[in-house]
Motif scaffolding. Sequence first.
Motif, mmCIF file in Angstrom:
data_model
loop_
_atom_site.group_PDB
_atom_site.id
_atom_site.type_symbol
_atom_site.label_atom_id
_atom_site.label_comp_id
_atom_site.label_asym_id
_atom_site.label_seq_id
_atom_site.Cartn_x
_atom_site.Cartn_y
_atom_site.Cartn_z
ATOM 1 N N LEU A 40 22.120 30.817 -20.234
ATOM 2 C CA LEU A 40 20.429 30.464 -19.771
ATOM 3 C C LEU A 40 20.765 29.199 -18.876
ATOM 4 C CD1 LEU A 40 17.269 29.431 -20.730
ATOM 5 C CD2 LEU A 40 18.511 28.323 -22.623
ATOM 6 N N ILE A 41 20.429 28.951 -17.120
ATOM 7 C CA ILE A 41 20.161 27.931 -16.462
ATOM 8 C C ILE A 41 18.999 27.214 -16.094
ATOM 9 C CG2 ILE A 41 22.271 29.143 -14.682
ATOM 10 C CD1 ILE A 41 20.688 30.019 -12.815
ATOM 11 N N GLY A 42 18.991 26.058 -15.449
ATOM 12 C CA GLY A 42 17.632 25.290 -15.078
ATOM 13 C C GLY A 42 18.320 23.824 -13.992
ATOM 14 N N ARG A 43 17.196 23.306 -13.588
ATOM 15 C CA ARG A 43 18.569 21.952 -13.587
ATOM 16 C C ARG A 43 17.940 20.568 -14.414
ATOM 17 N NH1 ARG A 43 16.112 21.006 -7.978
ATOM 18 N NH2 ARG A 43 17.931 18.866 -8.831
ATOM 19 N N ASN A 44 18.781 20.113 -14.679
ATOM 20 C CA ASN A 44 19.260 19.045 -15.370
ATOM 21 C C ASN A 44 17.650 18.670 -15.852
ATOM 22 O OD1 ASN A 44 22.172 18.401 -13.978
ATOM 23 N ND2 ASN A 44 22.166 19.251 -15.975
ATOM 24 N N GLY A 45 17.381 18.401 -17.065
ATOM 25 C CA GLY A 45 16.245 18.216 -17.778
ATOM 26 C C GLY A 45 15.443 18.879 -17.874
ATOM 27 N N PHE A 442 19.560 9.679 -6.250
ATOM 28 C CA PHE A 442 19.549 10.262 -7.183
ATOM 29 C C PHE A 442 18.755 10.209 -8.135
ATOM 30 C CE2 PHE A 442 23.748 7.004 -6.468
ATOM 31 C CZ PHE A 442 24.698 8.168 -6.134
ATOM 32 N N LEU A 443 18.079 10.623 -7.613
ATOM 33 C CA LEU A 443 16.328 11.525 -7.678
ATOM 34 C C LEU A 443 15.909 11.230 -8.840
ATOM 35 C CD1 LEU A 443 17.913 15.322 -7.935
ATOM 36 C CD2 LEU A 443 17.057 13.576 -6.061
ATOM 37 N N PHE A 444 15.933 9.470 -9.289
ATOM 38 C CA PHE A 444 15.191 9.323 -10.365
ATOM 39 C C PHE A 444 14.332 7.941 -9.908
ATOM 40 C CE2 PHE A 444 19.216 9.451 -12.333
ATOM 41 C CZ PHE A 444 18.835 10.141 -13.955
ATOM 42 N N LYS A 445 13.037 8.737 -9.119
ATOM 43 C CA LYS A 445 11.633 8.477 -8.420
ATOM 44 C C LYS A 445 10.571 8.299 -9.556
ATOM 45 C CE LYS A 445 13.209 11.985 -4.723
ATOM 46 N NZ LYS A 445 12.616 13.425 -4.217
ATOM 47 N N GLY A 446 9.886 6.962 -8.839
ATOM 48 C CA GLY A 446 8.994 6.720 -10.059
ATOM 49 C C GLY A 446 9.572 6.303 -10.982
ATOM 50 N N THR A 447 8.267 6.441 -12.067
ATOM 51 C CA THR A 447 8.605 6.590 -13.646
ATOM 52 C C THR A 447 9.613 6.947 -13.782
ATOM 53 O OG1 THR A 447 6.750 8.324 -13.685
ATOM 54 C CG2 THR A 447 5.899 6.581 -13.082
ATOM 55 N N ARG A 448 10.263 7.957 -13.110
ATOM 56 C CA ARG A 448 11.689 8.311 -14.355
ATOM 57 C C ARG A 448 13.033 7.621 -13.739
ATOM 58 N NH1 ARG A 448 13.169 14.432 -12.625
ATOM 59 N NH2 ARG A 448 14.209 13.754 -14.514
ATOM 60 N N ALA A 449 13.437 6.768 -13.383
ATOM 61 C CA ALA A 449 13.878 6.058 -13.633
ATOM 62 C C ALA A 449 13.504 4.654 -14.869
ATOM 63 C CB ALA A 449 13.803 4.839 -11.865
ATOM 64 N N ASP A 450 12.200 4.628 -14.998
ATOM 65 C CA ASP A 450 11.530 3.829 -15.839
ATOM 66 C C ASP A 450 12.081 4.288 -18.083
ATOM 67 O OD1 ASP A 450 11.290 1.284 -14.804
ATOM 68 O OD2 ASP A 450 8.822 3.245 -14.112
ATOM 69 N N GLN A 451 12.440 5.969 -17.333
ATOM 70 C CA GLN A 451 13.363 7.328 -18.939
ATOM 71 C C GLN A 451 13.735 6.206 -19.979
ATOM 72 O OE1 GLN A 451 13.153 10.642 -18.027
ATOM 73 N NE2 GLN A 451 13.771 12.014 -19.774
ATOM 74 N N ARG A 452 13.989 5.966 -21.360
ATOM 75 C CA ARG A 452 15.150 6.191 -21.337
ATOM 76 C C ARG A 452 16.042 6.649 -21.625
ATOM 77 N NH1 ARG A 452 15.029 2.428 -25.747
ATOM 78 N NH2 ARG A 452 12.080 2.616 -25.270
ATOM 79 N N ILE A 453 17.654 6.049 -21.070
ATOM 80 C CA ILE A 453 19.049 6.582 -20.803
ATOM 81 C C ILE A 453 18.573 7.442 -22.793
ATOM 82 C CG2 ILE A 453 21.384 6.746 -21.373
ATOM 83 C CD1 ILE A 453 20.383 5.914 -19.189
ATOM 84 N N SER A 454 18.758 6.737 -23.835
ATOM 85 C CA SER A 454 19.104 8.258 -24.819
ATOM 86 C C SER A 454 17.989 9.334 -24.678
ATOM 87 C CB SER A 454 18.551 7.800 -25.782
ATOM 88 O OG SER A 454 16.704 7.225 -26.061
ATOM 89 N N THR A 455 16.914 10.238 -24.120
ATOM 90 C CA THR A 455 16.199 10.557 -23.507
ATOM 91 C C THR A 455 16.605 12.165 -22.238
ATOM 92 O OG1 THR A 455 14.190 10.076 -22.079
ATOM 93 C CG2 THR A 455 14.352 9.600 -24.840
ATOM 94 N N GLY A 458 22.121 15.719 -20.485
ATOM 95 C CA GLY A 458 23.655 15.562 -19.624
ATOM 96 C C GLY A 458 24.262 15.399 -17.845
ATOM 97 N N GLY A 459 23.687 15.473 -17.785
ATOM 98 C CA GLY A 459 23.315 16.248 -16.332
ATOM 99 C C GLY A 459 23.087 14.988 -15.163
ATOM 100 N N GLU A 460 21.953 14.464 -16.184
ATOM 101 C CA GLU A 460 21.131 13.097 -15.773
ATOM 102 C C GLU A 460 21.833 12.337 -15.804
ATOM 103 O OE1 GLU A 460 16.198 13.909 -16.413
ATOM 104 O OE2 GLU A 460 17.533 13.917 -18.351
ATOM 105 N N ARG A 461 21.941 11.926 -16.862
ATOM 106 C CA ARG A 461 22.971 10.889 -17.770
ATOM 107 C C ARG A 461 23.905 10.384 -16.688
ATOM 108 N NH1 ARG A 461 24.206 9.715 -23.196
ATOM 109 N NH2 ARG A 461 22.347 10.000 -23.822
ATOM 110 N N PHE A 462 24.493 11.610 -16.169
ATOM 111 C CA PHE A 462 26.233 11.753 -14.714
ATOM 112 C C PHE A 462 24.981 10.883 -14.366
ATOM 113 C CE2 PHE A 462 26.952 13.210 -11.237
ATOM 114 C CZ PHE A 462 28.866 13.216 -11.504
ATOM 115 N N ARG A 463 23.904 11.027 -13.867
ATOM 116 C CA ARG A 463 23.138 11.324 -12.489
ATOM 117 C C ARG A 463 23.338 9.584 -12.020
ATOM 118 N NH1 ARG A 463 18.754 13.264 -12.022
ATOM 119 N NH2 ARG A 463 18.796 14.834 -12.625
#
Length: 534
Positions: A40-45, A442-455, A458-463
Amino acid sequence: MTKHPTAAPVLCTALSFAWPDGTPVLDDLSWTADTGRTGLIGRNGSGKSTLLRLIAGRLAPASGTVQVAGTPGYLPQDLTLHPTTPVDEILGIAGARAALHAIEAGDTDARHLTTLGDRWDVEERTRATLARLSLRHIGLDRTVGEVSGGEAVLLRLAALLLARPAVLLLDEPTNNLDRHARELLHQALADHRGTAIIVTHDRELLDRVDHVAELRDHTLRTYGGNLTAYEEALAAEQEAARRAHTTALADVARQRRDLTAARTRQARSARYGRQMYADNRIDKAGAQTAKRAAQVSRGKQQAVHDHRLAEAADRLHTAEDRLREDDTLRIDLPGTAVPPHRTVLTCDHARLSTGRHLRGLHIHGPERIALTGANGSGKTTLLRTLAGQLPPLEGRVTLHVPLRYLPQDLALLDTTQSVLGAVARLNPHATTHQIRARLARFLFKGTRADQRISTLSGGERFRATLAALLLADPAPQLLLLDEPTNSLDLASVTHLAQALADYRGALIVASHDQPFLQQLGITRRLDLDTSDGT
């Protein structure tokens, strides 16, 4: 969640899930798992781990159903085991062993017989399973605290194999395994006769599966064959999509030209009619008749050309939807370049807390060092010592340039904050604009930069963590990375390798991911299984 025998190993119907803050993860997803091993593959998140937890019954969907053949065996990515937990308890046989020993000691209490059931060979079968995973040296009465992290993962896998579930669910199972342990896990999955769904970025493991299922844009699509077959099929699809896109673009341009030409002819005809009337070559009634006929003809032609243009535009939109335009991670830091002659770090007769001696480890210029070795060989301890987090027992470690260390556990960010807030806390001198600009790279554009770390995955947290470290002033000229690909999807591993290839500072990377290391342009290898660190 529905758990009962079904014709398919796993059947997901109209499955939707969102986090408590409203962040959507899966939306109306339907999928039938194939028998055999599915990668099972896919982009982080994209929701891979969430989907696995829904199938395992660890999460409840907002809507939709999951049907599973029997009770699945689930190995989570963030495996946490208390160090005092006995090995036989991890393996799920503690009760059966206790009952067996009580019966062998002469205690014929019916409760022991009920607990044991038909598992009279429980210890023999357990030791045989452990032997398959090269864990025969681990006694059943030992505790988790006495084994390495990689051995703990293999023990949990052994527990699943002993339970013989019809469906195995494994989330990044090779993350903390060294080369030998990975090969053991690969073989165990090859021998498994049930169904296995494996979330992984391990290319070697993905080249051993029977199917690849890609989760993208809330849709799960299964490809027959292994990763190589998937990549070949995807490349052929994208080539066809590019040709279709080129054709559709040309068609739209042609229809627009035809529409313009038709309008030009209509305008010329109208001017001719007006001129004929002005020259008294036709009377007023004839001019009006010609005008009405022209208007009817013009309306019909306009409708035909508008319809053709709309159809061409629809084909273009369809072709564009088939094209993939994945964002790329970018690291282009000013001030990170290190001249070849410059001394970056020196270790003078340093002895680590593991007892290892670093008698003469010197790093000069933009070296790229691969730190390898089996689980427990001391890679993380060495990195933490070089980063100044652990003092050497003897000797000295001297740093000559700015350094940043990215640990394996990614525990640097406050999980209660947004990505923007957590990164800002570690970089108080940076403006909000600077942080947002860096996060966008690092691919956190616009409102994605306002997303909570807890959500974050693993790959998104790394970035996010890497962005926080690299935003520091001064920019780091030495990066220490501990298993950086553990939580990254396949595309992100490739993007990280490309980004680090452009990094002009010195680099020390601890990793079991050989394909990743090969992409980095490694200039030196330090194998802790064979080297004394000199």
